[in-house]
Design a protein around this motif. Structure first.
Motif, PDB file in Angstrom:
ATOM      1  N   ALA A  21       4.349  42.670  18.391  1.00  0.00           N
ATOM      2  CA  ALA A  21       2.963  41.822  19.013  1.00  0.00           C
ATOM      3  C   ALA A  21       2.159  43.148  19.335  1.00  0.00           C
ATOM      4  CB  ALA A  21       3.522  40.884  19.747  1.00  0.00           C
ATOM      5  N   GLY A  22       2.680  44.148  19.738  1.00  0.00           N
ATOM      6  CA  GLY A  22       2.179  45.104  20.608  1.00  0.00           C
ATOM      7  C   GLY A  22       2.739  45.239  21.921  1.00  0.00           C
ATOM      8  N   THR A  23       2.257  46.611  22.467  1.00  0.00           N
ATOM      9  CA  THR A  23       2.839  46.963  23.758  1.00  0.00           C
ATOM     10  C   THR A  23       1.939  46.057  24.981  1.00  0.00           C
ATOM     11  OG1 THR A  23       1.246  48.834  23.914  1.00  0.00           O
ATOM     12  CG2 THR A  23       3.593  49.345  23.027  1.00  0.00           C
ATOM     13  N   ALA A  24       2.243  46.340  25.980  1.00  0.00           N
ATOM     14  CA  ALA A  24       1.528  45.662  27.069  1.00  0.00           C
ATOM     15  C   ALA A  24       0.030  46.127  27.000  1.00  0.00           C
ATOM     16  CB  ALA A  24       2.020  45.902  28.546  1.00  0.00           C
ATOM     17  N   VAL A  25      -0.261  47.529  26.794  1.00  0.00           N
ATOM     18  CA  VAL A  25      -1.981  47.829  26.721  1.00  0.00           C
ATOM     19  C   VAL A  25      -2.173  47.183  25.230  1.00  0.00           C
ATOM     20  CG1 VAL A  25      -3.200  49.928  26.396  1.00  0.00           C
ATOM     21  CG2 VAL A  25      -1.268  50.130  27.893  1.00  0.00           C
ATOM     22  N   ASP A  26      -1.668  47.155  24.428  1.00  0.00           N
ATOM     23  CA  ASP A  26      -2.083  46.628  23.081  1.00  0.00           C
ATOM     24  C   ASP A  26      -2.561  45.026  23.361  1.00  0.00           C
ATOM     25  OD1 ASP A  26      -1.458  49.010  21.716  1.00  0.00           O
ATOM     26  OD2 ASP A  26       0.430  48.140  20.896  1.00  0.00           O
ATOM     27  N   ARG A  27      -1.845  44.399  24.107  1.00  0.00           N
ATOM     28  CA  ARG A  27      -2.001  43.073  24.295  1.00  0.00           C
ATOM     29  C   ARG A  27      -3.182  42.883  25.242  1.00  0.00           C
ATOM     30  NH1 ARG A  27       3.426  43.304  24.296  1.00  0.00           N
ATOM     31  NH2 ARG A  27       4.015  43.024  26.660  1.00  0.00           N
ATOM     32  N   GLN A  28      -3.171  43.819  26.336  1.00  0.00           N
ATOM     33  CA  GLN A  28      -4.393  43.723  27.102  1.00  0.00           C
ATOM     34  C   GLN A  28      -5.704  43.924  26.518  1.00  0.00           C
ATOM     35  OE1 GLN A  28      -3.980  46.207  30.610  1.00  0.00           O
ATOM     36  NE2 GLN A  28      -6.176  46.711  30.568  1.00  0.00           N
ATOM     37  N   ASP A  29      -5.859  45.087  25.431  1.00  0.00           N
ATOM     38  CA  ASP A  29      -7.050  45.327  24.643  1.00  0.00           C
ATOM     39  C   ASP A  29      -7.169  44.391  23.715  1.00  0.00           C
ATOM     40  OD1 ASP A  29      -7.384  47.383  26.601  1.00  0.00           O
ATOM     41  OD2 ASP A  29      -6.557  48.917  25.071  1.00  0.00           O
ATOM     42  N   GLY A  30      -6.262  43.458  23.156  1.00  0.00           N
ATOM     43  CA  GLY A  30      -6.421  42.718  22.163  1.00  0.00           C
ATOM     44  C   GLY A  30      -6.089  43.030  20.695  1.00  0.00           C
ATOM     45  N   PHE A  31      -5.658  44.155  20.564  1.00  0.00           N
ATOM     46  CA  PHE A  31      -5.318  44.779  19.184  1.00  0.00           C
ATOM     47  C   PHE A  31      -4.150  45.861  19.381  1.00  0.00           C
ATOM     48  CE2 PHE A  31      -8.985  47.120  20.973  1.00  0.00           C
ATOM     49  CZ  PHE A  31      -8.571  48.585  20.796  1.00  0.00           C
ATOM     50  N   VAL A  32      -3.665  46.035  18.157  1.00  0.00           N
ATOM     51  CA  VAL A  32      -2.304  47.173  18.285  1.00  0.00           C
ATOM     52  C   VAL A  32      -3.234  48.545  17.973  1.00  0.00           C
ATOM     53  CG1 VAL A  32      -0.344  48.093  17.158  1.00  0.00           C
ATOM     54  CG2 VAL A  32      -0.750  45.468  17.450  1.00  0.00           C
ATOM     55  N   HIS A  33      -2.972  49.448  19.075  1.00  0.00           N
ATOM     56  CA  HIS A  33      -3.389  50.853  18.960  1.00  0.00           C
ATOM     57  C   HIS A  33      -2.713  51.622  17.833  1.00  0.00           C
ATOM     58  CE1 HIS A  33      -6.190  50.604  22.457  1.00  0.00           C
ATOM     59  NE2 HIS A  33      -5.318  49.884  23.098  1.00  0.00           N
ATOM     60  N   LEU A  34      -3.311  52.363  17.019  1.00  0.00           N
ATOM     61  CA  LEU A  34      -2.629  53.154  16.049  1.00  0.00           C
ATOM     62  C   LEU A  34      -3.261  54.455  16.126  1.00  0.00           C
ATOM     63  CD1 LEU A  34      -2.250  50.283  13.499  1.00  0.00           C
ATOM     64  CD2 LEU A  34      -0.211  51.450  14.710  1.00  0.00           C
ATOM     65  N   SER A  35      -2.821  55.402  15.498  1.00  0.00           N
ATOM     66  CA  SER A  35      -3.534  56.743  15.197  1.00  0.00           C
ATOM     67  C   SER A  35      -3.485  57.255  14.128  1.00  0.00           C
ATOM     68  CB  SER A  35      -2.928  57.696  16.495  1.00  0.00           C
ATOM     69  OG  SER A  35      -2.805  57.434  17.520  1.00  0.00           O
ATOM     70  N   ALA A  36      -4.493  58.228  13.343  1.00  0.00           N
ATOM     71  CA  ALA A  36      -4.325  59.006  12.145  1.00  0.00           C
ATOM     72  C   ALA A  36      -3.256  60.034  12.590  1.00  0.00           C
ATOM     73  CB  ALA A  36      -5.758  59.241  11.928  1.00  0.00           C
ATOM     74  N   ALA A  37      -2.953  60.834  11.731  1.00  0.00           N
ATOM     75  CA  ALA A  37      -2.169  62.077  11.751  1.00  0.00           C
ATOM     76  C   ALA A  37      -2.698  62.960  12.521  1.00  0.00           C
ATOM     77  CB  ALA A  37      -1.668  62.592  10.454  1.00  0.00           C
ATOM     78  N   ASP A  38      -4.226  63.141  12.405  1.00  0.00           N
ATOM     79  CA  ASP A  38      -4.808  64.302  13.322  1.00  0.00           C
ATOM     80  C   ASP A  38      -5.067  63.683  14.533  1.00  0.00           C
ATOM     81  OD1 ASP A  38      -6.873  62.348  12.229  1.00  0.00           O
ATOM     82  OD2 ASP A  38      -8.225  64.060  12.214  1.00  0.00           O
ATOM     83  N   GLN A  39      -4.541  62.437  15.163  1.00  0.00           N
ATOM     84  CA  GLN A  39      -4.835  61.971  16.510  1.00  0.00           C
ATOM     85  C   GLN A  39      -3.842  61.659  17.319  1.00  0.00           C
ATOM     86  OE1 GLN A  39      -6.834  58.343  14.708  1.00  0.00           O
ATOM     87  NE2 GLN A  39      -8.899  59.237  15.201  1.00  0.00           N
ATOM     88  N   VAL A  40      -2.623  61.626  16.366  1.00  0.00           N
ATOM     89  CA  VAL A  40      -1.244  61.007  17.318  1.00  0.00           C
ATOM     90  C   VAL A  40      -0.725  61.942  18.244  1.00  0.00           C
ATOM     91  CG1 VAL A  40       0.172  61.619  15.359  1.00  0.00           C
ATOM     92  CG2 VAL A  40       0.706  59.778  16.744  1.00  0.00           C
ATOM     93  N   VAL A  41      -0.903  63.466  17.908  1.00  0.00           N
ATOM     94  CA  VAL A  41      -0.242  64.482  18.926  1.00  0.00           C
ATOM     95  C   VAL A  41      -1.063  64.271  20.307  1.00  0.00           C
ATOM     96  CG1 VAL A  41       0.082  66.771  19.221  1.00  0.00           C
ATOM     97  CG2 VAL A  41       0.412  65.737  17.153  1.00  0.00           C
ATOM     98  N   GLU A  42      -2.399  64.015  20.180  1.00  0.00           N
ATOM     99  CA  GLU A  42      -3.089  63.950  21.394  1.00  0.00           C
ATOM    100  C   GLU A  42      -2.846  62.704  22.167  1.00  0.00           C
ATOM    101  OE1 GLU A  42      -5.501  65.208  24.466  1.00  0.00           O
ATOM    102  OE2 GLU A  42      -4.799  66.358  22.860  1.00  0.00           O
ATOM    103  N   THR A  43      -2.860  61.588  21.262  1.00  0.00           N
ATOM    104  CA  THR A  43      -2.397  60.413  21.860  1.00  0.00           C
ATOM    105  C   THR A  43      -0.992  60.572  22.545  1.00  0.00           C
ATOM    106  OG1 THR A  43      -3.461  59.048  20.162  1.00  0.00           O
ATOM    107  CG2 THR A  43      -1.647  57.960  21.437  1.00  0.00           C
ATOM    108  N   ALA A  44      -0.163  61.058  22.166  1.00  0.00           N
ATOM    109  CA  ALA A  44       1.175  61.408  22.741  1.00  0.00           C
ATOM    110  C   ALA A  44       1.115  62.226  24.012  1.00  0.00           C
ATOM    111  CB  ALA A  44       2.156  62.073  21.797  1.00  0.00           C
ATOM    112  N   ARG A  45       0.134  63.359  23.924  1.00  0.00           N
ATOM    113  CA  ARG A  45      -0.075  64.081  25.198  1.00  0.00           C
ATOM    114  C   ARG A  45      -0.914  63.260  26.313  1.00  0.00           C
ATOM    115  NH1 ARG A  45      -0.164  68.938  23.715  1.00  0.00           N
ATOM    116  NH2 ARG A  45      -1.190  68.722  21.978  1.00  0.00           N
ATOM    117  N   ARG A  46      -1.733  62.446  26.037  1.00  0.00           N
ATOM    118  CA  ARG A  46      -2.461  61.693  26.891  1.00  0.00           C
ATOM    119  C   ARG A  46      -1.724  60.731  27.462  1.00  0.00           C
ATOM    120  NH1 ARG A  46      -8.730  61.774  26.523  1.00  0.00           N
ATOM    121  NH2 ARG A  46      -9.092  63.648  25.425  1.00  0.00           N
ATOM    122  N   HIS A  47      -0.968  59.826  26.712  1.00  0.00           N
ATOM    123  CA  HIS A  47      -0.627  58.689  27.041  1.00  0.00           C
ATOM    124  C   HIS A  47       0.913  58.519  27.192  1.00  0.00           C
ATOM    125  CE1 HIS A  47      -4.566  56.868  26.625  1.00  0.00           C
ATOM    126  NE2 HIS A  47      -4.382  57.307  25.310  1.00  0.00           N
TER     127      HIS A  47
END
Length: 112
Positions: A21-47
């Motif tokens: 159903a999504g994480t707490a942040v996903d449910r708060q934002d109204g969608f499941v956050h996903l990342s493309a291959a060239d984005q997921v490392v920065e997502t890991a670093r930031r969040h």
């Protein structure tokens, strides 16, 4: 492929339910956050810096249908957002990250 980084406990719950159903942040934002291959490392670093007990999901976007939308987010980049639950059947791989490696480094190693 697109990716979802989340606590392993939440992935275990999704497996039991057949969908994420999504994480707490996903449910708060109204969608499941996903990342493309060239984005997921920065997502890991930031969040997920300093967070352990994580799993990286590899998701087949063709299995998500019209609920998947590419929308501007960080720096104007288009990110995949899923408006609805993520079906377990759309996940083609789930890899637990080692606890002794920073999340961004672990994700980068898995994608190499």
């Amino acid at each position: 492929m697109i990716y979802k980084l989340l606590p392993t406990t939440e992935w275990d719950e999704a497996l039991a339910a057949g969908r994420l159903a999504g994480t707490a942040v996903d449910r708060q934002d109204g969608f499941v956050h996903l990342s493309a291959a060239d984005q997921v490392v920065e997502t890991a670093r930031r969040h997920f810096a300093g967070v352990t007990g994580l799993t990286l999901l590899t998701v087949d976007p063709a299995r998500l249908g019209d609920a998947l939308r590419w929308e501007p987010s960080r720096g104007g980049q288009l990110f995949p957002h899923l408006y609805g639950p993520l079906p377990v059947a759309a996940v083609v791989a789930a890899q637990a990250l080692p606890a002794d490696t920073p999340a961004a480094d672990a994700v980068a190693a898995l994608l190499d």
